[in-house]
Enzyme design. Structure first.
Site, PDB file in Angstrom:
ATOM      1  N   GLU A 134      74.584  52.084 -52.238  1.00  0.00           N
ATOM      2  CA  GLU A 134      73.314  51.351 -52.188  1.00  0.00           C
ATOM      3  C   GLU A 134      72.162  52.221 -52.691  1.00  0.00           C
ATOM      4  O   GLU A 134      71.274  51.752 -53.392  1.00  0.00           O
ATOM      5  CB  GLU A 134      73.001  50.891 -50.751  1.00  0.00           C
ATOM      6  CG  GLU A 134      73.980  49.867 -50.181  1.00  0.00           C
ATOM      7  CD  GLU A 134      73.793  48.461 -50.742  1.00  0.00           C
ATOM      8  OE1 GLU A 134      72.889  48.245 -51.552  1.00  0.00           O
ATOM      9  OE2 GLU A 134      74.594  47.581 -50.357  1.00  0.00           O
ATOM     10  N   ARG A 138      70.174  51.134 -56.141  1.00  0.00           N
ATOM     11  CA  ARG A 138      68.792  50.681 -55.952  1.00  0.00           C
ATOM     12  C   ARG A 138      67.785  51.771 -56.286  1.00  0.00           C
ATOM     13  O   ARG A 138      66.856  51.552 -57.057  1.00  0.00           O
ATOM     14  CB  ARG A 138      68.576  50.207 -54.511  1.00  0.00           C
ATOM     15  CG  ARG A 138      69.488  49.044 -54.146  1.00  0.00           C
ATOM     16  CD  ARG A 138      69.096  48.449 -52.813  1.00  0.00           C
ATOM     17  NE  ARG A 138      70.182  47.652 -52.268  1.00  0.00           N
ATOM     18  CZ  ARG A 138      70.004  46.557 -51.513  1.00  0.00           C
ATOM     19  NH1 ARG A 138      68.809  46.137 -51.219  1.00  0.00           N
ATOM     20  NH2 ARG A 138      71.033  45.897 -51.039  1.00  0.00           N
ATOM     21  N   ASP A 277      83.490  42.928 -56.354  1.00  0.00           N
ATOM     22  CA  ASP A 277      82.720  42.439 -57.512  1.00  0.00           C
ATOM     23  C   ASP A 277      82.388  43.453 -58.603  1.00  0.00           C
ATOM     24  O   ASP A 277      82.815  43.332 -59.754  1.00  0.00           O
ATOM     25  CB  ASP A 277      81.423  41.754 -57.028  1.00  0.00           C
ATOM     26  CG  ASP A 277      80.649  42.551 -55.959  1.00  0.00           C
ATOM     27  OD1 ASP A 277      81.011  43.717 -55.677  1.00  0.00           O
ATOM     28  OD2 ASP A 277      79.673  42.003 -55.417  1.00  0.00           O
ATOM     29  N   GLU A 437      72.559  36.273 -58.187  1.00  0.00           N
ATOM     30  CA  GLU A 437      73.686  36.189 -59.141  1.00  0.00           C
ATOM     31  C   GLU A 437      73.678  34.931 -60.006  1.00  0.00           C
ATOM     32  O   GLU A 437      74.031  34.986 -61.187  1.00  0.00           O
ATOM     33  CB  GLU A 437      75.026  36.324 -58.399  1.00  0.00           C
ATOM     34  CG  GLU A 437      75.274  37.707 -57.804  1.00  0.00           C
ATOM     35  CD  GLU A 437      74.474  37.981 -56.527  1.00  0.00           C
ATOM     36  OE1 GLU A 437      74.000  36.998 -55.892  1.00  0.00           O
ATOM     37  OE2 GLU A 437      74.305  39.164 -56.172  1.00  0.00           O
ATOM     38  N   THR A 527      73.936  47.008 -61.614  1.00  0.00           N
ATOM     39  CA  THR A 527      74.303  45.900 -60.729  1.00  0.00           C
ATOM     40  C   THR A 527      73.132  45.462 -59.849  1.00  0.00           C
ATOM     41  O   THR A 527      73.203  44.434 -59.186  1.00  0.00           O
ATOM     42  CB  THR A 527      75.540  46.250 -59.873  1.00  0.00           C
ATOM     43  OG1 THR A 527      76.030  45.046 -59.277  1.00  0.00           O
ATOM     44  CG2 THR A 527      75.201  47.270 -58.796  1.00  0.00           C
TER      45      THR A 527
END
Ligand SMILES: *[C@@H]1O[C@H](CO)[C@@H](O)[C@H](O)[C@H]1NC(C)=O
Ligand SMILES: *[C@@H]1O[C@H](CO)[C@@H](O)[C@H](O)[C@H]1NC(C)=O
Ligand SMILES: *[C@@H]1O[C@H](CO)[C@@H](O)[C@H](O)[C@H]1NC(C)=O
Length: 551
Positions: A134, A138, A277, A437, A527
């Protein structure tokens, strides 16, 4: 450390003054036809600024923010901030700054305010554990794309972003030393460098987590010339592929947990939703970013596996969807699909055309001689349509977190069924975190096909977010947006939480949908929707940044 909550009163007052002059409802209420991209951009900028104003006023500097009750806290124990919301939002501010007609000065002021906070307050020397994945996607991703856009769009001081990125990259890179295989543990203490195993799941790392760090560290290697970053992130693939015989035994599909000590999978659940994913996403995106063809081949194998084992069609309307295999490839099929899977439309489409618009790609040999790419393109359209239906069919026009597709079975007690009958929603899955998404795929499909229907879909979804995730909506001085605990019941039930990806991804992808001539051959989004420039092949070679392993 400076006070975390600093309300820049002057900018805020100026903002209110501007807000009042804006025709907030002109587009969404009784919208004119044909759809005007410029009006849509204005509306999306206004939504962004409404959330941003509220956060700036009541939660500035904090990582986690609740817009209903104005609650806030930081993520690491010890209460030092990671920059979660500010860093994730920076490049959206920059893109809007570059294209805004109404708020250009406002966006510039907010960029400089954020940059000052990053320079003066944000300090990654934090004695607490953070999640490696994460924090990479980010914070490292956000800083790197802020560096890129600051340079490209000539706003702010790019050096501030790169210096922070290097500091954070060095701290996170110690996680790769946690095991002999090179597969990192889930978390790391940013000060001591001590890696910490996942507290749950028998210490296994999520497969998608350690295979979704590569774009960030490879771009960092490119910018700094430091090969170590590159080598650390590519090392994880060899044990993963070889120790599991991934291409043969699993047809390129990964169970969602991996033991860092051996590189072997733990458990059998295979899905394109959470923890699976972005393994697939970063295979393709490494190829697009760094031109390493090995990753395209691996992506191709995985897509074949997906089509063989996970792709099905719902009843009665035959919507294509990607289901799950909870007990491995030989176990039963589950028709459950996370909203997270909806990124696949955009991924398949950009993989089919290498980011070129379809009308250009279809005349090129790489596309016209490839039945697989044609099949990917067709499936991209189908999956994007399915995901649009997950919005279009609910009472709020917003999709729930998870749906279960209809395989011909009857509705179970307590499950909500969509009007067409094609999917169900379980009581606990009715929430909506304002996830990106679907609008991500819609954005890709629009720019790759130039079919205006995708802008219509995006405009509808933007309107539904506007109407159904809004708090104090009638007053532009107080208006703000939040997650939903229930998107099936009307009026929607709100929950006190604004995810950073609402500002960092959802509103950004909606905005890019309405930019004209956005060239998808020049950028690759990580992502978390942070755009990196496609890297120059000659420069990569000159810095010896090339693939260091093979199968
Ligand atoms: C920035 O704005 C210019 C002028 O409108 C435009 O040509 C360019 O594509 C924009 N750049 C990005 C990254 O949006
Ligand atoms: C940009 O930031 C760097 C690093 O903080 C600093 O050394 C440099 O002086 C700044 N440049 C300008 C033009 O302010
Ligand atoms: C390259 O990055 C590694 C990993 O963070 C770091 O240990 C090393 O000091 C860096 N090398 C240079 C020359 O900066």
């Amino acid at each position: 450390m400076k006070s975390l909550i600093a309300i820049p009163v002057a900018t805020f007052v100026a903002f209110i003054a501007i807000s009042y002059c804006v025709p907030w409802y002109t587009y969404f209420k009784g919208r004119p036809r044909p759809l005007r991209a410029e009006d849509m951009r204005d509306q999306i900028e206004s939504m962004f600024l409404a959330s941003w104003r509220d956060y700036s006023e009541y939660g500035w500097g904090y990582d986690v923010y609740g817009p209903i009750k104005h609650t806030f806290h930081n993520i690491p124990r010890g209460n030092q901030p990671l920059g979660w919301i500010i860093v994730d939002s920076l490049d959206t501010l920059m893109l809007m700054y570059n294209s805004s007609t109404q708020y250009k000065r406002k966006f510039k002021a907010e960029i400089l305010k954020s940059e000052e906070w990053i320079n003066d307050v944000l300090d990654f020397d934090i004695d607490a554990e953070v999640n490696v994945f994460e924090t990479t996607i980010r914070m490292l991703g956000g800083l790197l794309s802020a560096y890129h856009l600051s340079d490209l769009l000539e706003v702010g001081n790019k050096t501030v972003y790169l210096n922070k990125a290097i500091d954070l990259g060095d701290r996170l890179s110690l996680s790769f030393l946690s095991s002999n295989t090179g597969i990192p543990y889930s978390s790391i203490n940013l000060r001591s460098g001590q890696a910490i195993k996942n507290h749950a799941d028998g210490g296994a790392s999520s497969t998608a987590e350690f295979t979704t760090l590569q774009m960030e560290f490879k771009y960092l290697a490119y910018l700094t010339g430091n090969r170590t970053y590159w080598e650390l992130v590519e090392r994880v693939y060899e044990p993963l592929y070889k120790n599991n015989d991934l291409l043969n035994t699993y047809d390129g599909l990964v169970p969602i947990y991996t033991l860092p000590e051996t590189g072997k999978f733990s458990g059998m659940t295979i899905r394109f939703g959470s923890r699976g994913d972005s393994f697939y996403e970063y295979l393709l995106k490494q190829y697009l970013l760094t031109h390493e063809t090995l990753y395209y081949d691996l992506y191709r194998k995985s897509m074949q596996g997906m089509k063989k084992h996970l792709l099905r069609h719902s009843k009665p309307s035959s919507f294509s969807y990607i289901g799950e295999r909870e007990r491995g490839l030989k176990g039963g099929f589950s028709s459950k699909m996370d909203h997270l899977v909806c990124f696949m439309g955009g991924l398949l489409a950009s993989g089919a055309t290498d980011g070129l618009p379809f009308h250009e790609a279809r005349n090129r040999p790489f596309f016209s001689f490839s039945p697989e790419r044609k099949s990917d393109w067709a499936l991209a359209k189908e999956l994007t349509y399915t995901c649009y239906q997950m919005y279009n069919q609910t009472p709020s026009g917003l999709a729930p977190e998870i749906v279960v597709f209809n395989e011909g079975n009857t509705k179970r007690h307590g499950w909500w069924q969509s009007p067409s009958g094609d999917f169900f929603v379980k009581p606990h899955d009715r929430y909506n975190l304002q996830r990106p998404e679907t609008v991500e795929s819609i954005m890709f499909m629009y720019h790759l096909s130039h079919n205006s229907k995708y802008r219509e879909w995006g405009a509808e979804i933007a309107k539904n977010f506007f109407e159904n995730t809004c708090i104090d909506c009638s007053d532009p001085r107080l208006r703000r947006f939040t997650s939903l605990s229930d998107c099936i019941t009307l009026p929607t039930k709100k929950s006190n939480n604004m995810e950073s990806f609402w500002l960092g991804e959802t509103l950004k992808y909606l905005y890019i949908l309405f930019l004209d001539d956005f060239d998808l051959t020049k950028v690759v989004f990580n992502t978390e929707a942070h755009p990196f420039p496609v890297l120059d092949e000659k420069i990569l070679k000159s810095k010896s940044l090339t693939t260091g392993w093979s199968l």
